[in-house]
Motif scaffolding. Sequence first.
Motif, PDB file in Angstrom:
ATOM      1  N   VAL A 220       2.903   4.984  -2.731  1.00  0.00           N
ATOM      2  CA  VAL A 220       3.114   6.488  -2.579  1.00  0.00           C
ATOM      3  C   VAL A 220       2.182   7.092  -1.696  1.00  0.00           C
ATOM      4  N   GLN A 221       0.594   6.298  -1.677  1.00  0.00           N
ATOM      5  CA  GLN A 221       0.090   7.102  -0.680  1.00  0.00           C
ATOM      6  C   GLN A 221      -0.888   6.327   0.418  1.00  0.00           C
ATOM      7  N   SER A 222      -1.225   6.161   1.830  1.00  0.00           N
ATOM      8  CA  SER A 222      -2.064   5.852   2.038  1.00  0.00           C
ATOM      9  C   SER A 222      -2.765   5.289   3.607  1.00  0.00           C
ATOM     10  N   GLY A 223      -4.089   5.681   3.439  1.00  0.00           N
ATOM     11  CA  GLY A 223      -5.086   6.385   4.302  1.00  0.00           C
ATOM     12  C   GLY A 223      -5.927   5.960   4.366  1.00  0.00           C
ATOM     13  N   THR A 224      -7.482   6.129   4.517  1.00  0.00           N
ATOM     14  CA  THR A 224      -8.632   6.178   4.223  1.00  0.00           C
ATOM     15  C   THR A 224      -8.886   6.517   2.853  1.00  0.00           C
ATOM     16  N   LYS A 225     -10.293   5.798   2.386  1.00  0.00           N
ATOM     17  CA  LYS A 225     -10.654   5.873   1.622  1.00  0.00           C
ATOM     18  C   LYS A 225     -10.694   7.393   1.203  1.00  0.00           C
TER      19      LYS A 225
END
Lengths: 371, 294
Positions: A220-225
């Motif tokens: 549902v979401q991905s990216g940097t911390k």
Amino acid sequence: MTDSKPRELTVQVRHQLGRIRLDAHLHVAGGVLALIGPSGSGKTSVLRAISGLLKPDWGYVATDKKVLLDTEQSINLPAEERRVGMLFQDAALFPHMTVAGNIEYGLYPRPRSRSERGDQVTAVLDRFRIGELASAKPRHISGGERQRVALARAVATSPELLLLDEPLSALDSVTKAHVSAELSQWLLELNLPTILVSHDFADVVGLADHVAIIEEGSIVQSGTKDQVLRSPASAFAAAFAGINFFPGEAVPRGGLTEIRGPGKMMLLSTDTLVGPVGAVVHPWDVSLSEQRLESSAMNCLRGPVIQVANIGNSTRVTIGSVPPIVAEITGESVDRLELAPNRVLYASWKAAGTRLVPRALDGARRDLDFV
Amino acid sequence: MEAGTHSTSQELVRGPAASQPARRTVGGTRRFWDVVAAVLTGFATAVLIVFIALPLFAIFGKTSPAVFWEQLRSPVALDALRVSLATSVVALVCIVTLGTPVSYLLGTKRFPGRPIIITLFELPLVLPPAVAGIALFAAFGRFGILGSQLGTLGIQLPFTWVAVVMAQAFVAMPFFVRQATAGFASVDPHLLGVSRTLGAGSARTFFRVAAPLAGPSLSAGAALAWARALGEFGATTLFAGSLQGTTQTLPLAIYGEFSAANMEAALAMGALMVALSGAILAAVKMLRRTTYWK
């Protein structure tokens, strides 16, 4: 040797997992990716598909060096040829072998002679500073030591990828801190594409550079911390980050934005979004008091203390207001407030402390189911 | 105290007087039945112990050790012991060789038809041995299903030592397969997965991880199967006959001597079998208790 190390990993998996449909796409471009999701979200199945223990209905798994799985091309390397180092929550050491025996089991490249094998085992034991455990059986060593042995065993196979399945979940909090610090050192040193799976963000926040959130089989979401921390896209993501996340509808009011949500919730924000939004409030922006703080640009919720948790040198207090809110306060505030369960307090924060992030409409519907 | 907490004041006045005799009766009745149950349990235990132990002791107690020894050295007894050991060991080897992979499959994989296979393998446990014997005869005898094919190949199974082995394997196999299946099923599947990711193929995984971890169950199952094979009587009689030196195992020899009213010889061989069975059972108990990697 170092040159042949892969840097990247691409994973695409589609698989029917009982009730839920796993449909995940991940990309690890060097470094550590934390795959975080509630239990039953399919995250362990993703790892099993990468390691070759699960053959997905459809899938593509490849590093920048080689293809491990491509169902369309009928490529499916068996698990034993994928060179994937896997670490399980329970360490999964072979109980009938000594620590040295466990490490010897997977040595790669496999030395021909017995003495050579012994030398390599000793080298690994020394490298991981577990020489004194060599002849111990796994059940006689501590949980932290077991995880260290498990990591040593995985590294002894010269893996090209690392998959860590809840490596810290089974440990108590003191051991967890130690193992976590150690693990981050090792991950840095090994420098392999790594996927770290957890249901607890706090466990992996220090280890990963990138974060992907999986819920009900989908990313549902991905990216940097920082991206995920700053604008969590779902209630789950916000909750694990320890961030307050309130789904609602935003309407302009005066110079501010008003967010209305379930249970007569009404919050103010200086952000200017309209429509379905998530209101994010960082716990450290929330202050607690016995008296209501009067101000026009101030949010204020009232409720009893539900939970108090110490995190390092600050304290997280959950207030059972509508909606419930988490505040992170310092030691002196803790003393001043005489925190005790059911003590009724006011949680206040400035309108500028309410950050608004847009919500996808299907997500909005799911989140507002309880209205 | 107890009466006071849930009684109104009116009940309190006459409560103790009215309820105490009743309570004493209830308590007394309960105690009476407790005593009856305890006595019956003790009696049942004593009866069962005597019922099982007395005949076993009788075997040893009827004659002197010297007579035993002499009887055991008779050609009939020596032949029977030799046939028994040879056939049961061959049967055991067949059971373990064929049964281990099957048990691994049944214990670690779920597939359609698995419950049917398990039920089929358990059938010899409840089948009367005589039925097993007649069934083997119907399949492999001269006029059996495979009899003519075997005949053209010049193979005659009934009344040979191979028939003894087949009869023993038929009835003893479930003892091994059940234990071994349970043993493989209890191996943590994580460990089998880990073994694969550590570069071990399925063969290495089986020999280095699954088999050692299921080891105590495999040995216990093998010991039980061996004991059952040693004691096989009914199926052997029907399918293999009782030819001294070829198919006459210890149980058949005991029956033969007993029929010929040679009680001493029958008892001596009986005592030998009690000792053998007891030793095997003790071995099973010890194996079950050992998880040797602890």
